[in-house]
Motif scaffolding. Sequence first.
Motif, PDB file in Angstrom:
ATOM      1  N   MET A   1       6.795  65.748  24.190  1.00 49.62           N
ATOM      2  CA  MET A   1       5.932  65.193  23.145  1.00 49.62           C
ATOM      3  C   MET A   1       6.326  65.721  21.768  1.00 49.62           C
ATOM      4  O   MET A   1       6.604  66.908  21.621  1.00 49.62           O
ATOM      5  N   ILE A   2       6.340  64.822  20.779  1.00 53.26           N
ATOM      6  CA  ILE A   2       6.580  65.210  19.385  1.00 53.26           C
ATOM      7  C   ILE A   2       5.326  64.875  18.600  1.00 53.26           C
ATOM      8  O   ILE A   2       4.936  63.709  18.476  1.00 53.26           O
ATOM      9  N   TYR A   3       4.686  65.906  18.085  1.00 56.76           N
ATOM     10  CA  TYR A   3       3.417  65.723  17.380  1.00 56.76           C
ATOM     11  C   TYR A   3       3.621  65.930  15.883  1.00 56.76           C
ATOM     12  O   TYR A   3       3.840  67.053  15.417  1.00 56.76           O
ATOM     13  N   PHE A   4       3.570  64.822  15.135  1.00 56.25           N
ATOM     14  CA  PHE A   4       3.735  64.857  13.682  1.00 56.25           C
ATOM     15  C   PHE A   4       2.465  64.365  12.980  1.00 56.25           C
ATOM     16  O   PHE A   4       2.531  63.653  11.986  1.00 56.25           O
ATOM     17  N   ASP A   5       1.304  64.737  13.507  1.00 61.18           N
ATOM     18  CA  ASP A   5       0.034  64.328  12.902  1.00 61.18           C
ATOM     19  C   ASP A   5      -0.826  65.546  12.599  1.00 61.18           C
ATOM     20  O   ASP A   5      -2.040  65.552  12.806  1.00 61.18           O
ATOM     21  N   ASN A   6      -0.177  66.580  12.095  1.00 66.85           N
ATOM     22  CA  ASN A   6      -0.853  67.857  11.882  1.00 66.85           C
ATOM     23  C   ASN A   6      -1.822  67.864  10.704  1.00 66.85           C
ATOM     24  O   ASN A   6      -2.648  68.771  10.599  1.00 66.85           O
ATOM     25  N   SER A   7      -1.731  66.879   9.814  1.00 67.00           N
ATOM     26  CA  SER A   7      -2.705  66.808   8.729  1.00 67.00           C
ATOM     27  C   SER A   7      -4.026  66.233   9.219  1.00 67.00           C
ATOM     28  O   SER A   7      -5.057  66.385   8.564  1.00 67.00           O
ATOM     29  N   ALA A   8      -3.999  65.554  10.369  1.00 69.68           N
ATOM     30  CA  ALA A   8      -5.235  65.063  10.974  1.00 69.68           C
ATOM     31  C   ALA A   8      -5.916  66.199  11.724  1.00 69.68           C
ATOM     32  O   ALA A   8      -7.111  66.451  11.573  1.00 69.68           O
ATOM     33  N   THR A   9      -5.130  66.885  12.541  1.00 66.40           N
ATOM     34  CA  THR A   9      -5.600  68.088  13.229  1.00 66.40           C
ATOM     35  C   THR A   9      -4.392  68.773  13.853  1.00 66.40           C
ATOM     36  O   THR A   9      -3.353  68.144  14.037  1.00 66.40           O
ATOM     37  N   SER A 306       4.796  51.686  18.895  1.00 62.68           N
ATOM     38  CA  SER A 306       6.154  51.781  19.423  1.00 62.68           C
ATOM     39  C   SER A 306       6.569  53.232  19.611  1.00 62.68           C
ATOM     40  O   SER A 306       7.125  53.611  20.647  1.00 62.68           O
ATOM     41  N   LEU A 307       6.279  54.068  18.620  1.00 60.16           N
ATOM     42  CA  LEU A 307       6.643  55.482  18.712  1.00 60.16           C
ATOM     43  C   LEU A 307       5.824  56.214  19.770  1.00 60.16           C
ATOM     44  O   LEU A 307       6.334  57.107  20.457  1.00 60.16           O
ATOM     45  N   SER A 308       4.549  55.842  19.879  1.00 66.44           N
ATOM     46  CA  SER A 308       3.692  56.531  20.851  1.00 66.44           C
ATOM     47  C   SER A 308       4.150  56.288  22.281  1.00 66.44           C
ATOM     48  O   SER A 308       3.908  57.115  23.168  1.00 66.44           O
ATOM     49  N   GLN A 309       4.828  55.157  22.511  1.00 69.70           N
ATOM     50  CA  GLN A 309       5.382  54.906  23.845  1.00 69.70           C
ATOM     51  C   GLN A 309       6.485  55.908  24.184  1.00 69.70           C
ATOM     52  O   GLN A 309       6.797  56.119  25.358  1.00 69.70           O
ATOM     53  N   LYS A 310       7.056  56.514  23.150  1.00 74.49           N
ATOM     54  CA  LYS A 310       8.070  57.560  23.330  1.00 74.49           C
ATOM     55  C   LYS A 310       7.444  58.958  23.205  1.00 74.49           C
ATOM     56  O   LYS A 310       8.148  59.958  23.101  1.00 74.49           O
ATOM     57  N   GLU A 311       6.106  58.991  23.175  1.00 78.45           N
ATOM     58  CA  GLU A 311       5.351  60.234  22.997  1.00 78.45           C
ATOM     59  C   GLU A 311       5.667  60.909  21.662  1.00 78.45           C
ATOM     60  O   GLU A 311       5.798  62.130  21.574  1.00 78.45           O
ATOM     61  N   ILE A 312       5.801  60.078  20.623  1.00 77.22           N
ATOM     62  CA  ILE A 312       5.949  60.571  19.256  1.00 77.22           C
ATOM     63  C   ILE A 312       4.711  60.116  18.502  1.00 77.22           C
ATOM     64  O   ILE A 312       4.427  58.916  18.429  1.00 77.22           O
ATOM     65  N   TYR A 313       3.975  61.066  17.939  1.00 74.11           N
ATOM     66  CA  TYR A 313       2.677  60.742  17.356  1.00 74.11           C
ATOM     67  C   TYR A 313       2.661  61.000  15.848  1.00 74.11           C
ATOM     68  O   TYR A 313       2.878  62.130  15.394  1.00 74.11           O
ATOM     69  N   ILE A 314       2.409  59.922  15.091  1.00 73.86           N
ATOM     70  CA  ILE A 314       2.278  59.993  13.640  1.00 73.86           C
ATOM     71  C   ILE A 314       0.996  59.247  13.272  1.00 73.86           C
ATOM     72  O   ILE A 314       0.258  58.785  14.139  1.00 73.86           O
ATOM     73  N   SER A 315       0.719  59.115  11.963  1.00 65.66           N
ATOM     74  CA  SER A 315      -0.509  58.434  11.553  1.00 65.66           C
ATOM     75  C   SER A 315      -0.252  57.539  10.350  1.00 65.66           C
ATOM     76  O   SER A 315       0.876  57.447   9.849  1.00 65.66           O
ATOM     77  N   THR A 316      -1.311  56.901   9.898  1.00 65.25           N
ATOM     78  CA  THR A 316      -1.193  56.029   8.734  1.00 65.25           C
ATOM     79  C   THR A 316      -1.687  56.736   7.480  1.00 65.25           C
ATOM     80  O   THR A 316      -0.953  56.917   6.530  1.00 65.25           O
ATOM     81  N   LYS A 317      -2.943  57.129   7.487  1.00 68.56           N
ATOM     82  CA  LYS A 317      -3.523  57.794   6.319  1.00 68.56           C
ATOM     83  C   LYS A 317      -4.501  58.839   6.817  1.00 68.56           C
ATOM     84  O   LYS A 317      -4.314  59.384   7.902  1.00 68.56           O
ATOM     85  N   SER A 318      -5.519  59.155   6.034  1.00 65.20           N
ATOM     86  CA  SER A 318      -6.512  60.130   6.468  1.00 65.20           C
ATOM     87  C   SER A 318      -7.106  59.706   7.795  1.00 65.20           C
ATOM     88  O   SER A 318      -7.477  58.549   7.982  1.00 65.20           O
ATOM     89  N   ALA A 319      -7.196  60.650   8.734  1.00 67.84           N
ATOM     90  CA  ALA A 319      -7.786  60.330  10.033  1.00 67.84           C
ATOM     91  C   ALA A 319      -9.236  59.890   9.875  1.00 67.84           C
ATOM     92  O   ALA A 319      -9.766  59.165  10.711  1.00 67.84           O
ATOM     93  N   CYS A 320      -9.870  60.309   8.774  1.00 68.08           N
ATOM     94  CA  CYS A 320     -11.261  59.934   8.532  1.00 68.08           C
ATOM     95  C   CYS A 320     -11.400  58.467   8.145  1.00 68.08           C
ATOM     96  O   CYS A 320     -12.498  57.928   8.115  1.00 68.08           O
TER      97      CYS A 320
END
Length: 377
Positions: A1-9, A306-320
């Motif tokens: 897993m690659i987690y690149f959503d650390n600004s969300a949590t 598409s990325l999440s199918q490869k277990e790569i997690y990013i986001s769009t903007k503020s998670a809120c």
Amino acid sequence: MIYFDNSATTKPHPEVIDSFTKVSAHYFANPSSIHPLGGQVEKLLEAARQQAADLIDVPKETVIFTSGGTEGNNTAIKGVALEHQSRGKHIITTTAEHPSIHDTCESLEKLGFEITYLPVTKDGTVSPPEVEKAVRKDTILVTMMQVNNEIGSIQPIEEIANVLQKYPKVLFHVDAVQGLGKVPLKLADTGIDLCTFSGHKIHGLKGTGLLYVNHTAKLYPLLHGGSQESGIRSGTENVAGAVSFVKALRLIKEKQQRNILKKLHDILMEELYQIEGIEINSPVDGAHHIVHFSVPGIKPEVIIHSLSQKEIYISTKSACSSRDQAESHVLVACGKTNDIASSGLRISFSYENTEEEVAIFVKELKKAIQQFKEVLR
């Protein structure tokens, strides 16, 4: 897993979880109880407060433990507004704030407060002279983020604080949730009156945080009851949460000296510049842990899926606000077109990420973009 959503949590650090578990199991008494066990818990809480104060270099009495960024921002902004409304109802903020600042200010407008929303540059910042121009006789508060949670812009907080010292009746609140442990910020003797921090952005637990309240800042409490936390936040204290927050704070401060975030940032930026069709939204001199870009013509959720199918997690903007499919208000404030503002993607690093992960991400991103283009042919 690659987690690149650390600004969300962020993923909680094992030591943080361990500290929370141990305190919850062995120091469960109410710190307000007068029996010896309650006294032990109170001592533990005050020790945590002193340690937090030492880590951010402020007096112990200025540390108020909270449940996180949203509560801290609401407590600071509404607390100032309600306490000082007799001498003024004017508040200054920017057009590119986190919802917990923007929506809080909007809520105060319904109560008769006047809010000045300062425009930002294409890089998402405001200039100290523009802030000073907006100050009026009835101004009671200036509130803004240190690091923009979407594009990583760094506001000139120290310069703005210096300007506002000429106006002692104007309090200055900084939302430092995204900057803690990544972008330095001095609090004591700088002109910053209030500052918000959150635990789950630094590998702590959700529901933990801290609000710095300078001795000169008086707040109307949003919670009344037992007068805990210097009367600013009533309610039985979350001692395990406070201790675990301090543990996370200590760990992130130790990691702050590493240059891994800059290295990852520079590698990713260089790669993105070479991909046709990508518009980079983050300023070059922004925070190193956030890289924001748009792929006009492709819905961001398509790439995220598409990325999440490869277990790569990013986001769009503020998670809120990410479930809102509309364009990013931050990108709109920066003057971006609708195509760019509605197709943004955010990469946010932690100190645990690696160069190898960046390389894999870039490879899969290129594939996702290419696949979408082939579908349109």
